[in-house]
Design a protein around this motif. Structure first.
Motif, short mmCIF file in Angstrom:
data_model
loop_
_atom_site.label_atom_id
_atom_site.label_comp_id
_atom_site.label_asym_id
_atom_site.label_seq_id
_atom_site.Cartn_x
_atom_site.Cartn_y
_atom_site.Cartn_z
N ILE A 18 7.17 1.04 -13.81
CA ILE A 18 5.77 0.79 -14.33
C ILE A 18 5.44 -0.34 -14.09
CG2 ILE A 18 3.53 -0.35 -16.29
CD1 ILE A 18 4.79 1.42 -18.69
N SER A 19 5.56 -1.88 -13.83
CA SER A 19 5.63 -3.13 -12.78
C SER A 19 5.51 -2.47 -11.59
CB SER A 19 7.18 -3.81 -12.84
OG SER A 19 6.99 -4.60 -14.21
N ILE A 20 6.12 -1.82 -11.18
CA ILE A 20 6.30 -1.77 -9.30
C ILE A 20 5.27 -0.95 -9.07
CG2 ILE A 20 7.17 0.40 -7.66
CD1 ILE A 20 9.70 -0.47 -8.72
N MET A 21 4.46 -0.13 -10.17
CA MET A 21 3.14 1.23 -10.41
C MET A 21 1.90 -0.03 -10.15
SD MET A 21 3.60 4.58 -12.42
CE MET A 21 2.24 4.79 -12.24
N VAL A 22 2.41 -0.84 -11.04
CA VAL A 22 0.86 -2.07 -11.09
C VAL A 22 1.09 -2.78 -9.94
CG1 VAL A 22 -0.10 -3.79 -12.14
CG2 VAL A 22 1.02 -1.67 -14.30
N GLY A 23 1.96 -2.78 -9.26
CA GLY A 23 2.21 -3.81 -8.06
C GLY A 23 1.42 -3.14 -6.74
N ALA A 24 1.81 -2.19 -6.64
CA ALA A 24 1.41 -1.03 -6.13
C ALA A 24 0.19 -1.14 -5.97
CB ALA A 24 2.25 0.31 -6.04
N ILE A 25 -0.74 -0.88 -7.32
CA ILE A 25 -2.05 -0.72 -6.97
C ILE A 25 -2.94 -1.85 -6.71
CG2 ILE A 25 -4.06 -0.83 -9.42
CD1 ILE A 25 -1.84 1.60 -10.77
N ILE A 26 -2.07 -3.61 -7.60
CA ILE A 26 -3.01 -4.04 -7.55
C ILE A 26 -2.98 -4.36 -5.60
CG2 ILE A 26 -2.88 -6.56 -7.41
CD1 ILE A 26 -1.94 -5.91 -10.24
N GLY A 27 -1.82 -4.54 -5.37
CA GLY A 27 -1.28 -5.10 -4.02
C GLY A 27 -2.68 -3.63 -3.31
N GLY A 28 -2.74 -2.32 -3.61
CA GLY A 28 -3.92 -1.88 -3.02
C GLY A 28 -5.04 -2.15 -2.32
N VAL A 29 -4.99 -2.50 -3.87
CA VAL A 29 -6.60 -2.71 -4.39
C VAL A 29 -6.66 -4.37 -3.48
CG1 VAL A 29 -7.80 -4.05 -5.48
CG2 VAL A 29 -6.63 -2.15 -7.25
N PHE A 30 -6.39 -5.25 -3.10
CA PHE A 30 -6.45 -6.37 -2.52
C PHE A 30 -6.10 -5.92 -0.86
CE2 PHE A 30 -4.95 -8.94 -6.12
CZ PHE A 30 -5.94 -9.89 -6.54
N SER A 31 -5.07 -4.84 -0.47
CA SER A 31 -4.81 -4.53 0.73
C SER A 31 -6.68 -3.25 1.09
CB SER A 31 -4.26 -3.29 0.72
OG SER A 31 -3.87 -3.19 2.11
N TRP A 32 -7.08 -2.95 0.18
CA TRP A 32 -8.31 -2.54 0.23
C TRP A 32 -9.44 -3.36 0.49
CZ3 TRP A 32 -12.81 -2.43 -2.71
CH2 TRP A 32 -13.86 -1.61 -2.05
N ILE A 33 -9.21 -4.40 -0.28
CA ILE A 33 -11.20 -5.36 -0.33
C ILE A 33 -10.21 -6.25 1.17
CG2 ILE A 33 -11.12 -8.16 -0.98
CD1 ILE A 33 -10.43 -6.84 -3.56
N VAL A 34 -9.07 -6.87 1.83
CA VAL A 34 -8.94 -6.85 3.08
C VAL A 34 -9.44 -6.22 4.20
CG1 VAL A 34 -7.20 -8.58 4.27
CG2 VAL A 34 -7.07 -8.73 2.17
N SER A 35 -8.70 -5.00 3.92
CA SER A 35 -8.90 -4.01 4.75
C SER A 35 -10.68 -3.70 5.33
CB SER A 35 -8.58 -3.10 4.74
OG SER A 35 -9.27 -1.71 5.34
N LYS A 36 -11.79 -3.76 4.35
CA LYS A 36 -13.06 -3.26 4.16
C LYS A 36 -13.74 -4.68 4.88
CE LYS A 36 -16.68 -2.37 1.75
NZ LYS A 36 -17.85 -2.94 1.74
#
Length: 208
Positions: free
Chosen positions: A16-34
């Motif tokens: 769960i921690s890995i998934m949450v971390g991945a989701i949070i990381g993905g969101v931040f990565s998407w924000i930075v990429s956008k």
């Protein structure tokens, strides 16, 4: 809630921690990429706009240059044609003034094609057809040959008649030394089609 998580098996918590971390990381990565993409698009749009403005400035500058050359050729032919005919009391008393012209005028006229309708383009070419003859006959003028006088006088009359029609006699009565080039063609003696064409040339020359 904490109690629930503590009761879960350690591997599940880890997943769960890995998934949450991945989701949070993905969101931040998407924000930075956008933001990066938006910035890149903004920069590219600015470059495109700057290039468009530069190209437009170059076009306007060239249009002014060509229009000024064309207007000068026409006005010089107009001024000198009037002067030659006014001074031609007797053939041998006439003073013949060379009438210059830009040899590459056709390229300039073609460059300005979007500023004129086809009929106005035709007016300019018709005037240049006579200016070419004036240029050739004044450059080859022979003071000791009556035929030279006749040819130049005929050229001058052709040019003035093209612009003024039956008002040619009236335009020959004006004092050209007290008039500007604009006043010579922008008056009620000039044919409307030619007057409008020359007015458009003025507008292009005056564009900032």
């Amino acid at each position: 809630m904490i109690r629930i998580f503590t009761d879960l098996p350690e591997p599940l918590i880890s997943s769960i921690s890995i998934m949450v971390g991945a989701i949070i990381g993905g969101v931040f990565s998407w924000i930075v990429s956008k933001k990066s993409t938006d910035k890149t698009i903004e920069v590219q749009n600015r470059i495109v706009e700057d290039n468009r403005k530069y190209a437009e400035n170059v076009r306007l500058k060239r249009s002014r240059e060509y229009a000024n050359i064309i207007r000068l050729d026409i006005c010089t032919a107009l001024f000198n044609s009037i002067r030659i005919l006014k001074n031609s009391g007797g053939k041998k008393d006439s003073e013949i003034y060379p009438i210059p012209m830009d040899r590459e005028y056709s390229g300039g006229v073609a460059y300005l094609k979007n500023d004129f309708v086809l009929k106005e383009m035709s007016y300019i070419y018709q005037l240049y057809g006579i200016i070419e003859k004036l240029n050739r006959d004044t450059n080859n003028f022979n003071y000791y040959n009556d035929k030279s006088y006749d040819m130049v006088n005929m050229d001058c009359r052709m040019f003035l008649r093209k612009l003024f029609g039956e008002n040619i006699t009236k335009i020959l009565e004006v004092d050209i030394d007290k008039m500007s080039y604009e006043e010579l063609y922008y008056n009620n003696l000039t044919k409307e089609g030619y007057k409008e064409t020359l007015r458009k040339l003025d507008d292009i020359c005056d564009k900032e």
